[in-house]
Design a protein around this motif. Structure first.
Motif, PDB file in Angstrom:
ATOM      1  N   ASN A 321       0.834  -1.208   0.000  1.00 13.69           N
ATOM      2  CA  ASN A 321       0.000   0.000   0.000  1.00 13.69           C
ATOM      3  C   ASN A 321       0.868   1.257   0.000  1.00 13.69           C
ATOM      4  O   ASN A 321       0.546   2.245  -0.678  1.00 13.69           O
ATOM      5  CB  ASN A 321      -0.907  -0.009   1.236  1.00 13.69           C
ATOM      6  CG  ASN A 321      -1.721   1.253   1.359  1.00 13.69           C
ATOM      7  OD1 ASN A 321      -2.440   1.637   0.446  1.00 13.69           O
ATOM      8  ND2 ASN A 321      -1.603   1.932   2.488  1.00 13.69           N
ATOM      9  N   PHE A 322       1.975   1.233   0.729  1.00 11.34           N
ATOM     10  CA  PHE A 322       2.874   2.394   0.785  1.00 11.34           C
ATOM     11  C   PHE A 322       3.447   2.715  -0.592  1.00 11.34           C
ATOM     12  O   PHE A 322       3.540   3.892  -0.983  1.00 11.34           O
ATOM     13  CB  PHE A 322       4.002   2.106   1.783  1.00 11.34           C
ATOM     14  CG  PHE A 322       4.956   3.255   1.969  1.00 11.34           C
ATOM     15  CD1 PHE A 322       4.709   4.232   2.917  1.00 11.34           C
ATOM     16  CD2 PHE A 322       6.104   3.367   1.183  1.00 11.34           C
ATOM     17  CE1 PHE A 322       5.583   5.301   3.085  1.00 11.34           C
ATOM     18  CE2 PHE A 322       6.977   4.425   1.347  1.00 11.34           C
ATOM     19  CZ  PHE A 322       6.724   5.390   2.297  1.00 11.34           C
ATOM     20  N   ARG A 323       3.837   1.686  -1.317  1.00 13.72           N
ATOM     21  CA  ARG A 323       4.415   1.914  -2.651  1.00 13.72           C
ATOM     22  C   ARG A 323       3.408   2.583  -3.578  1.00 13.72           C
ATOM     23  O   ARG A 323       3.746   3.521  -4.307  1.00 13.72           O
ATOM     24  CB  ARG A 323       4.872   0.576  -3.231  1.00 13.72           C
ATOM     25  CG  ARG A 323       5.434   0.682  -4.645  1.00 13.72           C
ATOM     26  CD  ARG A 323       5.919  -0.660  -5.123  1.00 13.72           C
ATOM     27  NE  ARG A 323       6.394  -0.585  -6.505  1.00 13.72           N
ATOM     28  CZ  ARG A 323       6.919  -1.617  -7.163  1.00 13.72           C
ATOM     29  NH1 ARG A 323       7.048  -2.786  -6.569  1.00 13.72           N
ATOM     30  NH2 ARG A 323       7.317  -1.465  -8.415  1.00 13.72           N
ATOM     31  N   TYR A 401      -4.204   1.016   6.711  1.00 11.89           N
ATOM     32  CA  TYR A 401      -4.292   1.270   5.274  1.00 11.89           C
ATOM     33  C   TYR A 401      -4.746   2.711   5.088  1.00 11.89           C
ATOM     34  O   TYR A 401      -5.725   3.143   5.709  1.00 11.89           O
ATOM     35  CB  TYR A 401      -5.296   0.312   4.616  1.00 11.89           C
ATOM     36  CG  TYR A 401      -5.467   0.508   3.126  1.00 11.89           C
ATOM     37  CD1 TYR A 401      -4.768  -0.288   2.228  1.00 11.89           C
ATOM     38  CD2 TYR A 401      -6.341   1.469   2.625  1.00 11.89           C
ATOM     39  CE1 TYR A 401      -4.924  -0.123   0.858  1.00 11.89           C
ATOM     40  CE2 TYR A 401      -6.498   1.640   1.259  1.00 11.89           C
ATOM     41  CZ  TYR A 401      -5.791   0.847   0.385  1.00 11.89           C
ATOM     42  OH  TYR A 401      -5.946   1.014  -0.971  1.00 11.89           O
ATOM     43  N   PHE A 402      -4.047   3.475   4.261  1.00  8.07           N
ATOM     44  CA  PHE A 402      -4.435   4.864   4.028  1.00  8.07           C
ATOM     45  C   PHE A 402      -4.318   5.183   2.548  1.00  8.07           C
ATOM     46  O   PHE A 402      -3.587   4.524   1.791  1.00  8.07           O
ATOM     47  CB  PHE A 402      -3.589   5.839   4.855  1.00  8.07           C
ATOM     48  CG  PHE A 402      -2.102   5.689   4.660  1.00  8.07           C
ATOM     49  CD1 PHE A 402      -1.447   6.338   3.627  1.00  8.07           C
ATOM     50  CD2 PHE A 402      -1.365   4.895   5.520  1.00  8.07           C
ATOM     51  CE1 PHE A 402      -0.083   6.199   3.449  1.00  8.07           C
ATOM     52  CE2 PHE A 402       0.002   4.756   5.355  1.00  8.07           C
ATOM     53  CZ  PHE A 402       0.649   5.400   4.320  1.00  8.07           C
ATOM     54  N   THR A 403      -5.054   6.191   2.134  1.00  8.15           N
ATOM     55  CA  THR A 403      -5.067   6.623   0.744  1.00  8.15           C
ATOM     56  C   THR A 403      -4.201   7.864   0.573  1.00  8.15           C
ATOM     57  O   THR A 403      -3.813   8.517   1.551  1.00  8.15           O
ATOM     58  CB  THR A 403      -6.502   6.932   0.294  1.00  8.15           C
ATOM     59  OG1 THR A 403      -6.995   8.052   1.048  1.00  8.15           O
ATOM     60  CG2 THR A 403      -7.416   5.738   0.515  1.00  8.15           C
ATOM     61  N   SER A 404      -3.924   8.215  -0.672  1.00 10.94           N
ATOM     62  CA  SER A 404      -3.154   9.431  -0.936  1.00 10.94           C
ATOM     63  C   SER A 404      -3.952  10.675  -0.566  1.00 10.94           C
ATOM     64  O   SER A 404      -3.375  11.705  -0.206  1.00 10.94           O
ATOM     65  CB  SER A 404      -2.746   9.480  -2.415  1.00 10.94           C
ATOM     66  OG  SER A 404      -3.889   9.447  -3.253  1.00 10.94           O
ATOM     67  N   GLU A 405      -5.285  10.594  -0.633  1.00  8.35           N
ATOM     68  CA  GLU A 405      -6.106  11.728  -0.215  1.00  8.35           C
ATOM     69  C   GLU A 405      -5.947  11.993   1.281  1.00  8.35           C
ATOM     70  O   GLU A 405      -5.965  13.147   1.724  1.00  8.35           O
ATOM     71  CB  GLU A 405      -7.582  11.471  -0.540  1.00  8.35           C
ATOM     72  CG  GLU A 405      -7.931  11.530  -2.006  1.00  8.35           C
ATOM     73  CD  GLU A 405      -7.517  10.273  -2.764  1.00  8.35           C
ATOM     74  OE1 GLU A 405      -7.155   9.264  -2.108  1.00  8.35           O
ATOM     75  OE2 GLU A 405      -7.544  10.282  -4.007  1.00  8.35           O
ATOM     76  N   PHE A 406      -5.778  10.932   2.065  1.00  5.83           N
ATOM     77  CA  PHE A 406      -5.579  11.137   3.497  1.00  5.83           C
ATOM     78  C   PHE A 406      -4.286  11.901   3.766  1.00  5.83           C
ATOM     79  O   PHE A 406      -4.219  12.713   4.699  1.00  5.83           O
ATOM     80  CB  PHE A 406      -5.541   9.803   4.241  1.00  5.83           C
ATOM     81  CG  PHE A 406      -4.987   9.943   5.636  1.00  5.83           C
ATOM     82  CD1 PHE A 406      -5.759  10.506   6.636  1.00  5.83           C
ATOM     83  CD2 PHE A 406      -3.686   9.558   5.935  1.00  5.83           C
ATOM     84  CE1 PHE A 406      -5.249  10.666   7.917  1.00  5.83           C
ATOM     85  CE2 PHE A 406      -3.171   9.719   7.214  1.00  5.83           C
ATOM     86  CZ  PHE A 406      -3.956  10.272   8.196  1.00  5.83           C
ATOM     87  N   LEU A 407      -3.253  11.663   2.979  1.00  5.80           N
ATOM     88  CA  LEU A 407      -1.987  12.361   3.198  1.00  5.80           C
ATOM     89  C   LEU A 407      -2.171  13.869   3.046  1.00  5.80           C
ATOM     90  O   LEU A 407      -1.592  14.650   3.808  1.00  5.80           O
ATOM     91  CB  LEU A 407      -0.936  11.840   2.223  1.00  5.80           C
ATOM     92  CG  LEU A 407      -0.575  10.353   2.387  1.00  5.80           C
ATOM     93  CD1 LEU A 407       0.374   9.911   1.284  1.00  5.80           C
ATOM     94  CD2 LEU A 407       0.041  10.095   3.754  1.00  5.80           C
TER      95      LEU A 407
END
Length: 569
Positions: A321-323, A401-407
């Protein structure tokens, strides 16, 4: 000789002329200088009394002026007091204008009237809300429920962090709001306009029948009234030994988010079975623009810190998921892995290095620590290890698990020296229970759906947080004396609550806690073990799904009976 004598005589005459001119100038200045207040301290005038009599006259004159000055100050102080009292009355009148506009009655004030547009707006808010008449609703889900309350507790349907059907109003805004509503109601009841000349004054005693209520140090106390062996005894709520002493009168309220808050308060009346009800409404004002900002997060780097011990499979899933989210989509990320012990350390380092080579990713740090795993210590070491400029930290676990929107949400809700972000993540239920059996479990991306059947908002968790390194260092970091599971994140959260920083706490849709079986070890302290077991119970399934598991034998027996009866027929 004659010349020398002449020169000496001329010089003497010149000196005398100069002295004479100086004397004339001094006399001229004394004669032309305006007389001021300081003259009373000067020598007596030439034509006035001299010696002791002159000084006594000057002193008497000064005392008279001093008395006049004191009298003037007293008059000014009296005038200021009158103006202060008048302004205080105007302020009290202004505070009661909303209830006047709603037709609810209040203390009579000065004849001044609020602006017509303000009155019109307040009346419109009352007319829009369900105060005088109901509103037709499409379904039962559209109704806005009431919460009932006493001076001790609030009984609510929309529960928050406490998850209890009753709440002691520890939140200051809610406690102050309800106390103010009761005090406003009492003030209206005791208004000369509302009551008769012989009417006894109402008090909080009448809101809770049979108990006298006082607020002591932020806590409401009750004292039994009337004759009897319990009269005058101090009780904290309905404690044992205080007697049954009457019932708690009704107070209900509800808030329509776009209109205001409606209060209905019932008080004991003059006669038996007689009551006084007051309806109060706190209208909400129009929306006001407070600030407009232009934010550029293009150069805001996030340092994701992950403490870890073993759990190679979970780390492999995390790096997948990080990649995708951090390296391929975001690109403004640094990863810090703090690993405890040496068991399985090479496997973890191999996964990290393979990801680095495959994705051409060099922004990572691997820190190895000896000793027992401690999440707080791992995060603290990872945060302090950073040697660059002030960086945004994201404290993360390997099962997140996180999404790019969360960042971007993490970046937008933090500000050094001002704001820290504590998101409420969505916690996944046990997929084996949700989907019936393991063969029917869909891929992970299809499981991450925010529904009551798939998970819950983890509002009791404070582990995942975004904050700048400078704020973390200034607040003192984690309490490293805490060992084992839980506690260190709550301690840090409370530190921020006690500071001047703004704590942003809100559910976010791009942050998930993946289900995993939780083990609560026997070495935990009793309170920690209880917290761990509560968390384990809540992670498995919803109330309805757990109920189906508990009663599955009854359900299966019912199905067998149905099949048997159908075969007989």
């Amino acid at each position: 000789m004659v010349r020398r004598g002449l020169l000496a005589w001329i010089s003497r005459v010149a000196v005398l002329l100069v002295l004479l001119c100086c004397a004339v100038s001094v006399l001229y200045m004394l004669a032309c200088t305006p007389r001021g207040d300081e003259e009373q301290w000067g020598l007596p005038r030439a034509n006035g009394p001299t010696g002791k009599e002159g000084y006594q006259a000057a002193l008497q004159e000064w005392e008279e002026q001093h008395r006049d000055y004191i009298s003037s100050l007293k008059r000014q102080i009296a005038q200021l007091k009158e103006e202060l009292q008048e302004r205080s009355e105007r302020l009290r009148s202004a505070q009661h204008r909303p209830s006047d506009a709603a037709g609810l009655g209040s203390e009579p004030g000065p004849p001044e009237k609020p602006p017509a547009d303000l009155l019109a707006f307040l009346r419109s808010q009352v007319d829009k809300a369900e105060v005088h008449t109901g509103v037709k609703l499409a379904t039962e889900y559209a109704a806005v429920p009431f919460d009932s309350f006493t001076l001790q507790k609030v009984y609510q349907l929309e529960t928050g962090l406490t998850r209890h059907p009753e709440e002691k109003p520890v939140r200051k805004d809610k406690r102050d709001e309800l106390v103010e509503a009761v005090e406003s109601a009492l003030e209206a009841l005791n208004s000369p306009v509302e009551g008769s000349p012989n009417q006894r004054p109402f008090s909080a005693t009448d809101f809770i029948e049979g108990w006298q209520v006082r607020e002591l140090g932020g806590r409401w106390k009750k004292r039994r009234l009337g004759p009897g062996p319990q009269a005058g005894r101090s009780c904290d709520r309905l404690a044992a030994g205080c007697g049954s002493g009457g019932w708690e009168a009704l107070g209900i309220y509800r808030t329509e988010k776009d209109k205001g808050t409606l209060y209905e308060l019932t008080f004991k009346g003059e006669q038996k079975h007689e009551f006084r009800r007051l309806v109060l409404f706190r209208p909400f004002g129009p929306i006001m623009k407070v600030k407009q900002e232009k934010l550029n997060m293009g150069n805001t780097l996030i340092n994701v810190i992950v403490p870890l011990a073993k759990r190679v499979d979970k780390f492999r899933q995390f790096m997948h998921n990080f990649r995708e989210m951090c390296i391929q989509q975001d690109g403004r990320i640094h990863l810090t892995v703090v690993y405890f012990g040496k068991e399985e350390m090479n496997e973890v380092k191999g996964i990290l290095e393979n990801t680095s080579k495959a994705a051409n990713f060099r922004n990572f740090t691997f820190i190895q620590l000896n000793g027992e795993f401690s999440r707080g210590k791992g995060l603290d070491v990872g945060a302090r290890f950073w040697k660059g400029s002030n960086v945004l930290l994201f404290f993360c676990d390997v099962d997140i698990y996180f999404t790019s929107e969360f960042l971007n949400t993490c970046r937008l809700n933090t500000q050094p020296g001002k704001k820290v972000f504590y998101p409420v993540l969505f916690s996944q239920y046990n997929p084996g229970i949700i989907y019936g059996h393991h063969d029917a479990v869909p891929p992970l991306e299809q499981q991450l759906v925010i529904k009551k059947e798939t998970g819950f908002w983890r509002d009791f968790g404070f582990g995942m947080t975004c904050q700048y390194r400078s704020d973390f260092i200034n607040i003192g970091g984690f309490d490293l004396d805490i060992r084992g599971w839980g506690g260190e994140d709550v301690h840090l959260y409370r530190k921020y609550l006690h500071s001047n920083l703004i704590v942003v706490r809100t559910p976010v849709r791009g942050l998930f806690h993946l289900w995993h079986e939780k083990h609560c070890v026997d070495e935990l302290a009793p309170e920690q073990y209880k917290m761990c077991m509560q968390s384990k119970a809540m992670n498995e399934a919803s109330h309805g799904q757990l109920g189906m598991l508990v009663f599955r034998h009854e359900i299966e027996a019912h199905l067998r009976k149905q099949k048997t009866s159908s075969k007989k027929t």
